[in-house]
Design a protein around this motif. Structure first.
Motif, PDB file in Angstrom:
ATOM      1  N   ALA A 137       0.853  -1.180   0.000  1.00 54.68           N
ATOM      2  CA  ALA A 137       0.000   0.000   0.000  1.00 54.68           C
ATOM      3  C   ALA A 137       0.889   1.230   0.000  1.00 54.68           C
ATOM      4  CB  ALA A 137      -0.914   0.011   1.220  1.00 54.68           C
ATOM      5  N   THR A 138       0.380   2.303  -0.591  1.00 48.80           N
ATOM      6  CA  THR A 138       1.058   3.595  -0.558  1.00 48.80           C
ATOM      7  C   THR A 138       0.116   4.609   0.080  1.00 48.80           C
ATOM      8  OG1 THR A 138       2.516   3.214  -2.452  1.00 48.80           O
ATOM      9  CG2 THR A 138       1.942   5.495  -1.980  1.00 48.80           C
ATOM     10  N   VAL A 139       0.654   5.381   1.018  1.00 45.33           N
ATOM     11  CA  VAL A 139      -0.140   6.397   1.702  1.00 45.33           C
ATOM     12  C   VAL A 139       0.430   7.772   1.361  1.00 45.33           C
ATOM     13  CG1 VAL A 139      -1.088   7.184   3.887  1.00 45.33           C
ATOM     14  CG2 VAL A 139      -0.507   4.757   3.594  1.00 45.33           C
ATOM     15  N   LEU A 140      -0.396   8.617   0.776  1.00 47.09           N
ATOM     16  CA  LEU A 140      -0.005   9.990   0.438  1.00 47.09           C
ATOM     17  C   LEU A 140      -0.476  10.906   1.561  1.00 47.09           C
ATOM     18  CD1 LEU A 140       1.173  11.957  -1.698  1.00 47.09           C
ATOM     19  CD2 LEU A 140      -1.145  12.136  -2.636  1.00 47.09           C
ATOM     20  N   ALA A 153       1.868   7.999  -5.805  1.00 50.05           N
ATOM     21  CA  ALA A 153       0.600   7.339  -5.502  1.00 50.05           C
ATOM     22  C   ALA A 153      -0.088   6.852  -6.771  1.00 50.05           C
ATOM     23  CB  ALA A 153      -0.309   8.304  -4.737  1.00 50.05           C
ATOM     24  N   ARG A 154      -0.042   7.643  -7.833  1.00 46.88           N
ATOM     25  CA  ARG A 154      -0.639   7.203  -9.100  1.00 46.88           C
ATOM     26  C   ARG A 154       0.105   5.988  -9.658  1.00 46.88           C
ATOM     27  NH1 ARG A 154      -4.467  10.501 -11.245  1.00 46.88           N
ATOM     28  NH2 ARG A 154      -4.636  12.626 -10.397  1.00 46.88           N
ATOM     29  N   LEU A 155       1.422   5.995  -9.528  1.00 47.03           N
ATOM     30  CA  LEU A 155       2.189   4.822  -9.953  1.00 47.03           C
ATOM     31  C   LEU A 155       1.757   3.582  -9.175  1.00 47.03           C
ATOM     32  CD1 LEU A 155       5.886   6.075 -10.316  1.00 47.03           C
ATOM     33  CD2 LEU A 155       4.477   5.044 -12.111  1.00 47.03           C
ATOM     34  N   ALA A 156       1.626   3.737  -7.845  1.00 49.24           N
ATOM     35  CA  ALA A 156       1.223   2.612  -7.009  1.00 49.24           C
ATOM     36  C   ALA A 156      -0.128   2.064  -7.464  1.00 49.24           C
ATOM     37  CB  ALA A 156       1.178   3.033  -5.542  1.00 49.24           C
ATOM     38  N   ALA A 157      -1.070   2.965  -7.758  1.00 43.89           N
ATOM     39  CA  ALA A 157      -2.383   2.514  -8.239  1.00 43.89           C
ATOM     40  C   ALA A 157      -2.254   1.763  -9.555  1.00 43.89           C
ATOM     41  CB  ALA A 157      -3.308   3.719  -8.399  1.00 43.89           C
ATOM     42  N   SER A 158      -1.367   2.231 -10.444  1.00 44.98           N
ATOM     43  CA  SER A 158      -1.180   1.548 -11.729  1.00 44.98           C
ATOM     44  C   SER A 158      -0.549   0.174 -11.563  1.00 44.98           C
ATOM     45  CB  SER A 158      -0.324   2.412 -12.672  1.00 44.98           C
ATOM     46  OG  SER A 158       1.057   2.378 -12.310  1.00 44.98           O
ATOM     47  N   TYR A 159       0.149  -0.041 -10.432  1.00 45.08           N
ATOM     48  CA  TYR A 159       0.739  -1.342 -10.130  1.00 45.08           C
ATOM     49  C   TYR A 159      -0.236  -2.262  -9.396  1.00 45.08           C
ATOM     50  CZ  TYR A 159       5.221   1.109 -10.904  1.00 45.08           C
ATOM     51  OH  TYR A 159       6.259   1.849 -11.422  1.00 45.08           O
ATOM     52  N   ARG A 161      -1.611  -1.604  -6.433  1.00 44.79           N
ATOM     53  CA  ARG A 161      -1.444  -1.508  -4.987  1.00 44.79           C
ATOM     54  C   ARG A 161      -2.602  -0.710  -4.369  1.00 44.79           C
ATOM     55  NH1 ARG A 161       2.389  -4.168  -7.120  1.00 44.79           N
ATOM     56  NH2 ARG A 161       4.490  -4.170  -6.218  1.00 44.79           N
ATOM     57  N   GLU A 162      -2.832  -0.918  -3.080  1.00 42.27           N
ATOM     58  CA  GLU A 162      -3.778  -0.083  -2.362  1.00 42.27           C
ATOM     59  C   GLU A 162      -3.196   1.323  -2.232  1.00 42.27           C
ATOM     60  OE1 GLU A 162      -6.047  -2.171   1.067  1.00 42.27           O
ATOM     61  OE2 GLU A 162      -4.002  -2.961   1.099  1.00 42.27           O
ATOM     62  N   VAL A 163      -4.049   2.330  -2.331  1.00 43.40           N
ATOM     63  CA  VAL A 163      -3.605   3.716  -2.184  1.00 43.40           C
ATOM     64  C   VAL A 163      -4.540   4.431  -1.214  1.00 43.40           C
ATOM     65  CG1 VAL A 163      -3.160   5.910  -3.351  1.00 43.40           C
ATOM     66  CG2 VAL A 163      -2.661   3.750  -4.524  1.00 43.40           C
ATOM     67  N   PHE A 164      -3.944   5.133  -0.261  1.00 45.94           N
ATOM     68  CA  PHE A 164      -4.681   5.939   0.703  1.00 45.94           C
ATOM     69  C   PHE A 164      -4.134   7.364   0.636  1.00 45.94           C
ATOM     70  CE2 PHE A 164      -4.814   1.607   2.186  1.00 45.94           C
ATOM     71  CZ  PHE A 164      -6.128   1.443   2.642  1.00 45.94           C
TER      72      PHE A 164
END
Length: 200
Positions: A137-140, A153-159, A161-164
């Motif tokens: 998960a990535t938390v911004l 965070a956008r990269l994490a979503a494209s992978y 991953r959970e994003v908060f």
């Protein structure tokens, strides 16, 4: 994905990256008291969990160094992904905490840049893909609408991953990126329940 990573730490890469749980915490260099407080509260909350996730960030001024310091204080492992060669530290003012990370069990400093690489703008963007890819998960915490934290965070979503993202005032430029990702349903809002979810 990087071909490989340069690594500094007291434990082996297998011990640091083996079976652990990783959460990336990212955001602006221009951190506000609100962002600083909630970064510390997020990491402290994860420190009270049974999983004890590793906190991943970029050692930058602001959210990054706050997350690393909070992790060390909470007894959590932390990994710093730097935008320079493994023989350097950026920014230099964080040399002391970098040394603390490198000398703490289950913690590490990593980079995919060879020794001698200087800090240039493009390296920061390349570094961010590793931060985004390492965490489940990535938390911004805080970010401008087009800040590096928002891009991570956008990269994490494209992978996948959970994003908060930490919601903020609609007139605060440091919360514009967080609020936009929540509005676009790319990120879930960071709440007490979300912090518990990250700790499970």
């Amino acid at each position: 994905a990087p071909v490989g990573l340069y690594f500094r730490g007291t434990d082996s890469p297998e011990e640091v990256f083996g079976d652990g749980d990783f959460v990336s915490v990212v955001g602006t260099r221009d951190i506000s008291p609100y962002g600083r407080e909630w970064t510390a509260r997020l990491v402290a909350g994860m420190g009270r969990s049974e999983r004890h996730p590793t906190v991943v960030s970029g050692l930058a001024i602001g959210v990054d160094v706050t997350a690393h310091a909070a992790a060390l204080d909470a007894g959590l492992p932390t990994v710093a992904v730097i935008p320079v060669g493994i023989d350097g530290i950026y920014p230099r003012r964080h040399a002391a905490i970098a040394e603390r990370i490198a000398s703490t069990p289950r913690c590490a400093i990593v980079t995919d840049f060879p020794p001698g690489t200087a800090p240039v703008a493009f390296n920061f963007l390349r570094r961010n893909r590793i931060i985004a890819g390492t965490g489940r998960a990535t938390v911004l915490m805080e970010s401008k609408s087009k800040g590096g934290g928002t891009m991570t965070a956008r990269l994490a979503a494209s992978y996948g991953r959970e994003v908060f993202a930490l919601p903020g005032r609609i007139d605060d430029v440091r919360s514009a990126g967080c609020n936009r990702l929540i509005m676009e349903k790319i990120a879930e809002p960071l709440t007490d329940g979300a912090i518990q979810q990250l700790s499970l």
